[in-house]
Every structure is written in structure tokens, then in C-alpha cells.
Design a protein around this motif. Structure first.
Motif, short mmCIF file in Angstrom:
data_model
loop_
_atom_site.label_atom_id
_atom_site.label_comp_id
_atom_site.label_asym_id
_atom_site.label_seq_id
_atom_site.Cartn_x
_atom_site.Cartn_y
_atom_site.Cartn_z
N ALA A 150 -3.08 1.14 2.34
CA ALA A 150 -3.22 0.46 2.13
C ALA A 150 -2.85 -0.51 3.04
O ALA A 150 -1.60 -1.14 3.22
N HIS B 159 -8.76 0.74 -2.93
CA HIS B 159 -8.89 1.74 -1.46
C HIS B 159 -9.44 1.82 -0.40
O HIS B 159 -9.99 2.58 -0.29
N ASN C 215 -0.24 5.92 1.94
CA ASN C 215 -1.44 6.40 1.29
C ASN C 215 -0.83 8.24 1.09
O ASN C 215 -0.54 8.16 2.84
N ASP D 40 0.49 0.58 3.42
CA ASP D 40 1.97 1.28 2.22
C ASP D 40 0.98 2.69 2.83
O ASP D 40 -0.25 2.90 2.90
N LYS E 42 -5.28 -1.85 -2.04
CA LYS E 42 -4.22 -0.11 -2.78
C LYS E 42 -5.25 0.15 -3.59
O LYS E 42 -6.17 0.86 -4.16
#
Length: 392
Positions: A315, A349, A237, A235, A346
């Protein structure tokens, strides 16, 4: 009249066979075999003019092949300067609005049937030498024109001792070449449509449909052969912030740039499929490489993503049948695990990938239902509420 009927049926048969071809190879083979039969030849070949490399490359050899002739040769090619008719005389005729005419070459080098009305005969000593070397007595060569340009040529030969092609044969070969050109154009259009159906238009990577098909095949290989199947879900960020601050055009450039990074990292894993699932989600799918190799490349991917000028890294979640993740009998199971690992990365972090089976929380997360209707988790393949345990 009977001969005309036979040739008309041959043209219809050639067009139908090429129309039924699903791939370029099938189309090339249908063209060569159909033309060979229609002209009463023993051998046929289809070649393409590769302008950037200055050569005629043989795509298919069909019929009675001589020693060393492969059906689909990898590197059988001839410099076009040895065949000036395709690059000089014929090109001039087409540019002037003329029609491409086929011609005949004979093994004894006698005057070719249908010689063009021009100072130089189309005699080509390379073709004559090839006829003799391969035990053939004559050939008819028909240029193929596609989109108004010379595309290549259709070549049909008869064995030594067989009747030599005549002017009528050359004229008929010209007709067949036009049918072949139409068939090739159709196949190219269909392949382009199929490519678009499985390609993300922004990044040029595979799309979700391609991943679904490949993953189903991969899981089946895992079930039948115990092949290691790994899925990396990423994903990107910070895309929303980039879009809001710099505009969607810049956001698209970030997606394209990360797509290039993903492709580069995927190349480190033999046979990997790099894809954009949609929005800011990407994935890598591998069959064969070990879980450790996939994790190592995932770490490289994360590091390169952080180094991008815009965005805020990725992520990244990894799920591999090479790790202790329990039985994987469906693509949905592997997707849920990779999704859960990505969700965990995610939430934490994390600048490094989270790996299902190596992070004790991931499997529990993949198998547990959402905590509440407001839970933001969206794990692909999760069954609707009330359907019981997820499919493994």
C-alpha cells in the motif's frame, strides 16, 4: 632532553587532534599535518594499500603541495609493484613478529638512513624520481599497521636544500605511524557506530532516525529555496500471513527482498533516501525530482512489489510539495499527508500509489481527527487530542 620533550608533546598533540576528528577525512588530514609538523617536514601524505586493486591510493596531501597535488585526490594511486617494500620486505618482517620500521629516501639516491638489515636496500627509484620532480630533497616513509596487517603508509618530505632525515627521524616516524594507526582505528569505530545508528540492521536501508534528520533538512530547503520535497510511504502487505505460515525467517527474507526493490527504485530518483521506518513500513524521500517523476517511480515500485514471490504487494502513499497539497512548513505535515495517502491505498486495496493532492480524500483525511477512539489510523506527527489544528 629538550628534544625528547618536544617530540613527546608532538605525539600527544597528534593523538589529541586525531581523537577530535569526526570524519575519516578530518582524521587523515590531522594525521598528515601532525606528522609533518612533528618531523619538521614541508609536505606529508597518507596512503592506503588497496589489496583488491593492487595499489597504494593517496588519501590526503597536506602542507606545501606541488603543482597537480590535490588535498583530497579522487584517483591518485600507484601500483604496489612499484613499491615492493610494503608488499614484500615489510610484510615478511611483520609476519615474523618484527616491528615495522620507517626509512628515508633522498633525491640524489644516496644510501637511505635506517636501511633494513636485509640484502636489498629500500631504494625506490619511483620515490626518488617523484622527489626530484616536485622539488623535494628527501622523505621518510613509515608503514602503518592496523589490526596486525599492513594498512598503508605515512610519507613526510622536506624541500631540496633542507637537512636530510636521519635515523632518529626514521625511528620517530615509526612512533608517529603507530599513533596514526590508533587514530584511524578509533575513527573507523566511530564511523561504524554512527552508521549503525542510522541504518536498519535487517535491510541495510536507512532507519527512521535518518529519515527524520533528512526530512527536517529537506523541508528547510523547501522553505528557503522552494525545492520540491516528496515522501513515499509504503506498507508491505501480507507480512503477518507470511510470518504465521512460513515463519519469521521467511518474513525477514521478504523484508530484505522488498528493501532491495525499494533501493533499486530509489536509484531512479537522484539523491533519494530509501529507508525502513520499522516493522513492515518503508519510505522513499527525495529532494529535487518532480512530483510526476516520484509518482512514476512509485508506480514501478508497486508493480515490482506485486511480482515478489511472497507477500501481497504494497500500500503506497505519496505526498509531494510539487502537488497541490497546501503549505508544508514542517516535516510532520508531509508525513501526515503521505501516511493518509498510504492509509487510503490500504483501505482501497489499491495496486497503485495514492497521491495526496490528486486524490481529494487524502488531505481531508490528514487534517481530520480520528472518528472515534477505536479509529485505527495512526498518522505520524498528528497532535494529541485537544491540541487544535495540526501543524502545517
Amino acid at each position: 632532553m629538550g628534544g625528547d620533550d618536544v617530540r613527546l608533546r608532538a605525539v600527544v598533540s597528534l593523538a589529541q587532534t586525531m581523537a577530535a576528528a569526526y570524519t575519516s577525512r578530518e582524521s587523515w588530514r590531522a594525521a598528515a599535518l601532525g606528522a609533518c609538523e612533528a618531523l619538521g617536514g614541508s609536505f606529508a601524505a597518507l596512503s592506503v594499500w588497496e589489496r583488491d586493486r593492487g595499489r597504494l591510493r593517496v588519501l590526503v596531501n597536506a602542507g606545501e603541495r606541488a603543482e597537480g597535488e590535490e588535498e583530497f585526490p579522487d584517483e591518485e594511486a600507484y601500483p604496489v609493484h612499484q613499491f615492493p617494500e610494503i608488499t614484500e620486505f615489510l610484510h615478511e618482517r611483520w609476519a615474523g613478529g618484527g616491528e615495522p620500521d620507517a626509512w628515508v629516501e633522498t633525491a640524489d639516491g644516496s644510501a637511505a638512513a635506517g636501511a633494513p638489515a636485509r640484502g636489498a636496500r629500500p631504494y625506490c627509484h619511483q620515490r626518488v624520481a617523484a622527489l626530484r620532480r616536485r622539488g623535494r630533497g628527501c622523505c621518510v616513509v613509515a608503514p602503518i599497521v592496523l589490526h596486525g596487517r599492513a594498512w598503508g603508509e605515512l610519507y613526510v618530505a622536506r624541500p631540496a636544500g633542507a637537512p636530510v632525515f636521519d635515523r632518529d627521524d626514521a625511528d620517530f616516524a615509526t612512533v608517529l605511524a603507530a599513533v596514526v594507526a590508533a587514530g584511524i582505528a578509533q575513527t573507523e569505530r566511530l564511523e561504524e557506530v554512527r552508521k549503525l545508528a542510522f541504518t536498519d540492521p535487517l535491510t541495510g536501508l536507512a532507519n527512521r532516525r535518518a529519515v527524520d534528520l533528512r526530512l527536517d533538512e529537506a523541508v528547510e530547503r523547501h522553505r528557503m529555496e522552494d525545492a520540491v520535497v516528496s515522501l513515499v510511504v509504503c506498507d508491505l502487505n501480507g507480512l503477518k500471513e507470511v510470518n504465521d505460515t512460513h515463519g519469521h525467517a521467511v518474513g525477514d527474507r521478504l523484508l530484505e527482498r522488498f528493501g532491495s526493490v525499494l533501493s533499486l527504485c530509489g536509484a531512479m530518483l537522484p539523491g533519494a533516501l530509501a529507508a525502513r521506518l520499522g516493522g513492515d513500513e518503508f519510505c522513499l524521500l527525495t529532494v529535487g525530482p518532480s512530483a510526476d517523476d516520484v509518482v512514476r517511480v512509485s508506480e514501478e515500485l508497486c508493480a515490482r512489489a506485486v511480482a515478489l514471490e511472497l507477500g501481497n504487494g504494497v500500500a503506497c502513499g505519496v505526498a509531494s510539495t510539487g502537488d497541490e497539497i497546501g503549505p508544508v512548513r514542517s516535516a510532520r505535515r508531509l508525513f501526515r499527508l503521505a501516511d493518509a495517502a498510504q492509509y487510503q491505498a490500504k483501505a482501497a486495496h489499491s495496486r497503485r500509489p495514492v497521491v495526496a493532492g490528486r486524490d481529494g480524500e487524502v488531505i481531508r483525511l490528514a487534517d481530520s481527527p480520528p472518528k472515534s477512539p477505536h479509529d485505527r489510523r495512526r498518522l505520524r506527527g498528528s497532535p494529541p487530542p485537544g491540541n487544535g489544528m495540526p501543524d502545517r
